[in-house]
Design an enzyme around this catalytic site. Sequence first.
Site, short mmCIF file in Angstrom:
data_model
loop_
_atom_site.label_atom_id
_atom_site.label_comp_id
_atom_site.label_asym_id
_atom_site.label_seq_id
_atom_site.Cartn_x
_atom_site.Cartn_y
_atom_site.Cartn_z
N ASP A 23 0.76 -1.26 0.00
CA ASP A 23 0.00 0.00 0.00
C ASP A 23 0.79 1.31 0.00
OD1 ASP A 23 -2.53 0.98 -0.37
OD2 ASP A 23 -3.06 1.08 1.75
N HIS A 311 2.19 4.20 5.81
CA HIS A 311 1.89 4.84 4.52
C HIS A 311 0.70 5.80 4.57
CE1 HIS A 311 -0.47 1.03 4.43
NE2 HIS A 311 -1.41 1.87 4.06
#
Length: 912
Positions: A23, A311
């Site tokens: 991700d 992230h």
Amino acid sequence: IAEGNMWLNDTIGFVPRNNWAIDPFGYSSTMAYLLRRMGFDNMLIQRTHYELKKELAWHKNLEYVWRQSWDAEETTDIFVHMMPFYSYDIPHTCGPEPAICCQFDFARMQGFAYEQCPWGQYPVETTLENVHERALKLLDQYKKKSTLYRTNTLLVPLGDDFRYINVEEAEAQFRNYQMLFDYINSNPSLNTEAKFGTLEDYFLMLREEAERINYSSPGEVGSGLIEGFPSLSGDFFTYADRQQDYWSGYYVSRPFFKAVDRVLEQTLRATEMMVALTLGFCHRAHCEKFAMAFSYKLTAARRNLALFQHHDGVTGTAKDHVVMDYGTRMHTSLQDLQIFMSKGIEALLGIRYDKLDQSPSQYEPAIVRSKYDAQPVHKVLSIRDSYYHSVVFFNPLEQTREEVVMVVVDRPDITVVDSNMSCVQSQISPELRYHNSNIFTGKHRVYWKVSVPAMGLETYYIANGFVDCENAEPAKLKLFSKASSVTCPSQYSCGKIEGDVAEIENQHQKLTFDVRYGLLQKITAKNSSPNIVDEEIGMYASSGGAYLFKPSGEAQPIIEGDGMLLISEGPLVKEVYSYPKTAWEKSPISHSTRIYSGDSAVQGLVIEKEYHVELTDHHFNDKELIVRYKTDIDSKKVFYSDLNGFQMSRRETYNKIPLQGNYYPMPSLAFIQGSNGRRFSVHSRQSLGVASLQSGWLEIMLDRRLVRDDGRGLGQGVMDNRVMNVVFHLTVESNISTPSNSVSSSFPLNPSLLSHRVGSHLNYPLHAFISKKSQDLSVKPPPRSFSPLAAPLPCDLHIVNFKVPKPLKFLQQPSEGSRFVLILHRLHYDSSYCRKGRSSQCTRLADDPVNLFSMFKDLTVFKAKATSLNLLHEDPEVIGFTEQFAEFAQEGHVSISPMEIQAYRLEVRPQQ
């Protein structure tokens, strides 16, 4: 990564060898390097540009060996599996047709809470009646997906965000897939074996197959690590998932917290060093107890910093309340670390040893933050007659540091002396605030030059007068202001700025400013022709969100003529402060430009730019603020930006892709270079986004404020902008020998040695602590300094960290048990620029041998062992090195090639 790996090993005895990162929005080659040197074998990645996936899939190159750009010996190779489709959810992992794959996400059956398949066909329970038809349908997707890869081993992930939250859901997936697998496996005509497995199972099976069958394509450059796959170098920025949706907005989103991230990082590093120095040098039970008692808060700080590397953390893509949680955690840790350091200096300077963990410190940090989202402010020293205050500096770098420092005081008639009570030249200037008329706070900034030993401490004293010492010299002020009247502070002489241009200069360079606009025009190095830098401040109108940058056209300049300009000039610092006139009553930006005196110091060679940004008003909705330097360098739309502050990447601006696709991450450095070797660099104290949209231009985005959600899962815009200051150090350099042809080569150029040093001074600043109480001038303190290294390290050898990984267990481990860790990084620099970094302080380079056993003075290092970067592997082959390398380390020899990072476990004891 190391903190998490060590936790896994300590808690469940597991050492990870496979990396799963589906991700992050684009990927840096630095991660591949660090994972390899931590003993990882394989990586799995997902979010890369859709056109790139198409190109790699066409040549069956979605599985490849990732190699670093400088590596000629294949020691950095790591195997990578790139997922082929749009997403990592079940509709996009079983095969190329999401409408069919969604029918095999059994948690979307009726009775479950997840959203229904948007393609109109839904999953149904697998039964004896439908298993034949369902299995063939699924197998058809598997077969189509397998044509994109070389081997007969296929990976099909099964999951999504926020899944497997209860047993019923897990059971529904397992029950249905088991029935499908049983059917497939019991029909030999289908020629397939399907089974559940882990990531480890997949990579083991694939490598086993690759050993039996060579899948190499004709003429391709492969790897000795694993045959049958191509080797690739480079990174995967900037990511686009569809059409012209480039994910370059997150390079800048929530820039305030991107800055806090770095402050916590460098404060944690300095504290780790101080814990190790305290345990190494101060062999008293009080010191050991003090350092060990801090272990819990030190671990919490490591983990709070690690958590923010998520992230959706440092990227600025979390919901407001989550940002607040990240910010509060980092703020708490920052305060804990500063309290430890302010006590640690007492132990290292020999001021006191007992009750360090219980009683308050005599010192406090010179820069403090009142809350998690407040700007840092300087503590004001209140100087009384016939009393003095101490100021202690900690230098977290591996070379002696000479630079001009600043402390805020409440009166101008003051004097500075060093720890031997010798007079030190100083300068006093009025403290400024970012305001269009009320710019003087009534306080004063005192500047003086310090010299602080490598990884050491040095003390200075401030009073309203030491015998035989001159008072600080007041700066001379000059003003230009048409709109508002500014009253000059009584202790300073004020003049008017005459003419259209204004200049300030030091021993190395002269800066020229446009007075009406308050912008930097030219930088002229001594004995050379001027460099045009034409600073411009502009704004994009845009429609993106936290992730996506979607400008509506080009940036428009926002500075109008006749703002306010103040020039402050003294013997140590010269500053130009600009509060520009803009279309808004309150300008979204004001800025200072400073140069420092210093014959040989790094600081004297840089231009410091500080931008005060306030995008806090609704007037700036759907606006993105940039600064642009329009130089006369013929860079041909090629520039270089860093990856993780570790390596450079070559960037080229293409007209065929939209503006937002030509923006790249800039964690700490970007530069452009002309064919004549002239180089213009911007060093940053925090991560931002950078572009070079025309030859000679370099633009950096400072902040963005966006009303809408951009449809990538956040569910809100970015409207929680904080007031903040962005600091850049600019350098202009000329080469001393001819470089290789930079524009045509696809390999990145390296920073100069000066550039590396500018970067480390900016990112690892001196830590200043001031005494809480003043002392009587009649009582002279003993000289107070601490200098742990036998000699400064070579200029191209950087100490990434010196730490005790487990302070709590320090006394439980035997003293021969290698309780200390030293991590070194040998810098790779462009030798066509001045070798010694234009500095007489740079006396040697890492070509000279360095020995760990004689690195410290008054400390004996013994038992050096090379280890992986996560401290879990001592077999050199596991991390890509040879046996000989490990033997070399045992003799204390530091043998590191340029670019490499190497960790050593050490034991130290005081010299008898």
